[in-house]
Write an enzyme that holds these catalytic residues in place. Sequence first.
Site, PDB file in Angstrom:
ATOM      1  N   ARG A   1     -15.139  15.524 -23.792  1.00  0.00           N
ATOM      2  CA  ARG A   1     -16.295  15.310 -24.647  1.00  0.00           C
ATOM      3  C   ARG A   1     -17.525  15.672 -23.831  1.00  0.00           C
ATOM      4  O   ARG A   1     -17.553  15.431 -22.616  1.00  0.00           O
ATOM      5  CB  ARG A   1     -16.404  13.836 -25.081  1.00  0.00           C
ATOM      6  CG  ARG A   1     -15.405  13.392 -26.139  1.00  0.00           C
ATOM      7  CD  ARG A   1     -15.724  13.974 -27.508  1.00  0.00           C
ATOM      8  NE  ARG A   1     -14.806  13.510 -28.530  1.00  0.00           N
ATOM      9  CZ  ARG A   1     -13.673  14.124 -28.888  1.00  0.00           C
ATOM     10  NH1 ARG A   1     -13.310  15.244 -28.296  1.00  0.00           N
ATOM     11  NH2 ARG A   1     -12.911  13.634 -29.849  1.00  0.00           N
TER      12      ARG A   1
ATOM     13  N   GLU B   1     -23.718  18.542 -30.219  1.00  0.00           N
ATOM     14  CA  GLU B   1     -22.936  19.540 -30.972  1.00  0.00           C
ATOM     15  C   GLU B   1     -23.393  19.546 -32.423  1.00  0.00           C
ATOM     16  O   GLU B   1     -23.543  18.470 -33.007  1.00  0.00           O
ATOM     17  CB  GLU B   1     -21.447  19.213 -30.883  1.00  0.00           C
ATOM     18  CG  GLU B   1     -20.921  19.363 -29.460  1.00  0.00           C
ATOM     19  CD  GLU B   1     -19.428  19.052 -29.324  1.00  0.00           C
ATOM     20  OE1 GLU B   1     -18.760  18.768 -30.332  1.00  0.00           O
ATOM     21  OE2 GLU B   1     -18.938  19.095 -28.191  1.00  0.00           O
TER      22      GLU B   1
ATOM     23  N   HIS C   1     -16.097  23.672 -29.583  1.00  0.00           N
ATOM     24  CA  HIS C   1     -15.209  22.509 -29.733  1.00  0.00           C
ATOM     25  C   HIS C   1     -13.981  22.875 -30.584  1.00  0.00           C
ATOM     26  O   HIS C   1     -13.795  22.334 -31.685  1.00  0.00           O
ATOM     27  CB  HIS C   1     -15.972  21.321 -30.344  1.00  0.00           C
ATOM     28  CG  HIS C   1     -15.279  20.009 -30.146  1.00  0.00           C
ATOM     29  ND1 HIS C   1     -15.942  18.825 -30.024  1.00  0.00           N
ATOM     30  CD2 HIS C   1     -13.964  19.688 -30.054  1.00  0.00           C
ATOM     31  CE1 HIS C   1     -15.091  17.827 -29.880  1.00  0.00           C
ATOM     32  NE2 HIS C   1     -13.864  18.336 -29.898  1.00  0.00           N
TER      33      HIS C   1
HETATM   34  N1  LIG Z   1     -11.874  19.692 -26.865  1.00  0.00           N
HETATM   35  C1  LIG Z   1     -11.107  19.257 -27.833  1.00  0.00           C
HETATM   36  O1  LIG Z   1     -11.014  19.857 -28.896  1.00  0.00           O
HETATM   37  C2  LIG Z   1     -10.298  18.034 -27.634  1.00  0.00           C
HETATM   38  C3  LIG Z   1     -10.755  17.003 -26.842  1.00  0.00           C
HETATM   39  N2  LIG Z   1      -9.992  15.876 -26.672  1.00  0.00           N
HETATM   40  C4  LIG Z   1     -10.494  14.802 -25.812  1.00  0.00           C
HETATM   41  O2  LIG Z   1      -9.530  14.556 -24.811  1.00  0.00           O
HETATM   42  C5  LIG Z   1      -9.375  13.169 -24.633  1.00  0.00           C
HETATM   43  C6  LIG Z   1      -8.039  12.873 -23.998  1.00  0.00           C
HETATM   44  O3  LIG Z   1      -6.985  13.026 -24.929  1.00  0.00           O
HETATM   45  P1  LIG Z   1      -5.498  12.533 -24.585  1.00  0.00           P
HETATM   46  O4  LIG Z   1      -4.991  13.248 -23.381  1.00  0.00           O
HETATM   47  O5  LIG Z   1      -4.706  12.582 -25.834  1.00  0.00           O
HETATM   48  O6  LIG Z   1      -5.785  11.008 -24.214  1.00  0.00           O
HETATM   49  P2  LIG Z   1      -4.943  10.034 -23.288  1.00  0.00           P
HETATM   50  O7  LIG Z   1      -5.424   8.674 -23.618  1.00  0.00           O
HETATM   51  O8  LIG Z   1      -3.502  10.356 -23.360  1.00  0.00           O
HETATM   52  O9  LIG Z   1      -5.432  10.434 -21.818  1.00  0.00           O
HETATM   53  C7  LIG Z   1      -6.654  10.097 -21.276  1.00  0.00           C
HETATM   54  C8  LIG Z   1      -6.445   9.780 -19.803  1.00  0.00           C
HETATM   55  O10 LIG Z   1      -7.728   9.561 -19.216  1.00  0.00           O
HETATM   56  C9  LIG Z   1      -7.581   8.484 -18.310  1.00  0.00           C
HETATM   57  N3  LIG Z   1      -8.876   7.841 -18.091  1.00  0.00           N
HETATM   58  C10 LIG Z   1      -9.596   7.096 -18.949  1.00  0.00           C
HETATM   59  N4  LIG Z   1     -10.720   6.677 -18.357  1.00  0.00           N
HETATM   60  C11 LIG Z   1     -10.701   7.176 -17.104  1.00  0.00           C
HETATM   61  C12 LIG Z   1     -11.579   7.078 -16.001  1.00  0.00           C
HETATM   62  N5  LIG Z   1     -12.712   6.376 -16.069  1.00  0.00           N
HETATM   63  N6  LIG Z   1     -11.245   7.710 -14.858  1.00  0.00           N
HETATM   64  C13 LIG Z   1     -10.099   8.400 -14.775  1.00  0.00           C
HETATM   65  N7  LIG Z   1      -9.228   8.522 -15.777  1.00  0.00           N
HETATM   66  C14 LIG Z   1      -9.530   7.918 -16.936  1.00  0.00           C
HETATM   67  C15 LIG Z   1      -6.581   7.548 -18.956  1.00  0.00           C
HETATM   68  O11 LIG Z   1      -5.973   6.718 -17.992  1.00  0.00           O
HETATM   69  C16 LIG Z   1      -5.608   8.528 -19.586  1.00  0.00           C
HETATM   70  O12 LIG Z   1      -4.524   8.814 -18.718  1.00  0.00           O
HETATM   71  C17 LIG Z   1      -9.600  12.607 -26.037  1.00  0.00           C
HETATM   72  O13 LIG Z   1     -10.000  11.265 -25.995  1.00  0.00           O
HETATM   73  C18 LIG Z   1     -10.683  13.499 -26.587  1.00  0.00           C
HETATM   74  O14 LIG Z   1     -11.958  12.982 -26.314  1.00  0.00           O
HETATM   75  C19 LIG Z   1      -8.775  15.761 -27.249  1.00  0.00           C
HETATM   76  C20 LIG Z   1      -8.293  16.746 -28.061  1.00  0.00           C
HETATM   77  C21 LIG Z   1      -9.020  17.960 -28.349  1.00  0.00           C
HETATM   78  O1  LIG Z   2      -8.842  15.468 -31.356  1.00  0.00           O
HETATM   79  C1  LIG Z   2      -9.919  15.451 -30.754  1.00  0.00           C
HETATM   80  O2  LIG Z   2     -10.312  14.489 -30.085  1.00  0.00           O
HETATM   81  C2  LIG Z   2     -10.793  16.619 -30.822  1.00  0.00           C
HETATM   82  O3  LIG Z   2     -11.750  16.718 -30.132  1.00  0.00           O
HETATM   83  C3  LIG Z   2     -10.498  17.714 -31.771  1.00  0.00           C
HETATM   84  O4  LIG Z   2      -9.198  17.932 -31.975  1.00  0.00           O
END
Ligand SMILES: NC(=O)C1=CN([C@@H]2O[C@H](COP(=O)(O)OP(=O)(O)OC[C@H]3O[C@@H](n4cnc5c(N)ncnc54)[C@H](O)[C@@H]3O)[C@@H](O)[C@H]2O)C=CC1
Ligand SMILES: O=C(O)C(=O)CO
Length: 329
Positions: free
Chosen positions: A237, A266, A285
């Site tokens: 993000r 955004e 994004h």
């Molecule tokens: N650019 C895009 O289109 C997308 C962006 N995202 C973003 O990616 C994020 C992660 O997605 P997932 O991998 O499914 O989530 P997840 O919950 O599986 O992984 C997030 C990881 O970050 C770690 N974490 C949290 N706070 C932390 C900190 N302060 N320091 C170090 N590590 C920390 C957690 O322990 C966890 O292992 C989503 O929350 C979303 O914001 C997700 C999908 C698409």
């Molecule tokens: O799933 C999310 O968190 C995104 O940013 C878009 O897929």
Amino acid sequence: MIPKVYIARPVPAEVEAYISQYCQCEKWNGPEPITRSQLLKQISDADGLLITGEKIDDEFLDHAPNLKAVSNISVGYNNYDLEAMKKRNVIGTNTPDVLDETVADLALALMLSTARRLPELDKLVKDGKWGSKGDEPLFGVDVHGKTLGIIGMGRIGESIARRGKFGFNMEILYHNRRRKPEVEETVGATYTTLEHLLRESDFVLLMVPYTPETKKLMGREQFALMKKSAIFINTSRGQTVDEKALIEALQNKEILAAGLDVFDQEPVAPDNPLLTMPNVVTLPHIGSATHQTRYDMAMLAAKNLVAAVTGSEIVNVVPELKGLRPLKE
Ligand SMILES: NC(=O)C1=CN([C@@H]2O[C@H](COP(=O)(O)OP(=O)(O)OC[C@H]3O[C@@H](n4cnc5c(N)ncnc54)[C@H](O)[C@@H]3O)[C@@H](O)[C@H]2O)C=CC1
Ligand SMILES: O=C(O)C(=O)CO
């Protein structure tokens, strides 16, 4: 009573048909995305909502007294004011897992296109300037064999690590809230401090959720620790980065380049200096934006929503709201 749901984002016809089997549906039909004020007018009698990232806070919930569940078509749920939702017993769901591989593909694409300057060179060719940029060679930097530092080794982080390791023979460092022995075993990733990761990595990739803890996780101090030859990638993000500090780090050549799928604001403001830097690759994004994955996300979000408003078992309640039970009418 048949639950009433409001669909605030365009979804495939099959997804709408699925919801309509169980719920009375209304949806936004406008050509532009629904604005907050338009949405607030639509939710006065809704039991459930299908959204993508709209802020759910006290003001919003005040306009939706019947609301039992909000289903995000996204895995990130930083748009949920968790305290406000808890207070009112409103369940919030998200769409994990189904997008992991697609987002990981995009992260690698961003690494490759930043390292090998693909957008810049694509433009050169299309402008009829094949092979020439004055005296400057059109060289990039290698991705294979380099060190990839992943901050946030969650579901998507792991998918990225596998690609880095097995596709590009990279050394994987990671920093995470907790150590993950299983990733160390399968991918040979090395757990380390944020500081060490920043100092050692050729690519620093941010994949954490946006929380109060991760707000501006990458700031001036962190960019200063990175190698001058390193590339920064953000697919998490925009708010996890102090964007001003990133701009300064690039301007002062403290880092080589950046690949960004997300921004503090955004859509990104047209006068954002990042947009004029040739060593910055920008995307709107689109991490999860393939036809299949967006379909899967919308269908999963629909299933979460229907389960929540019909009182069935919900698959993807976000961890902080687990255990809430919607109040019966
Ligand atoms: N650019 C895009 O289109 C997308 C962006 N995202 C973003 O990616 C994020 C992660 O997605 P997932 O991998 O499914 O989530 P997840 O919950 O599986 O992984 C997030 C990881 O970050 C770690 N974490 C949290 N706070 C932390 C900190 N302060 N320091 C170090 N590590 C920390 C957690 O322990 C966890 O292992 C989503 O929350 C979303 O914001 C997700 C999908 C698409
Ligand atoms: O799933 C999310 O968190 C995104 O940013 C878009 O897929």
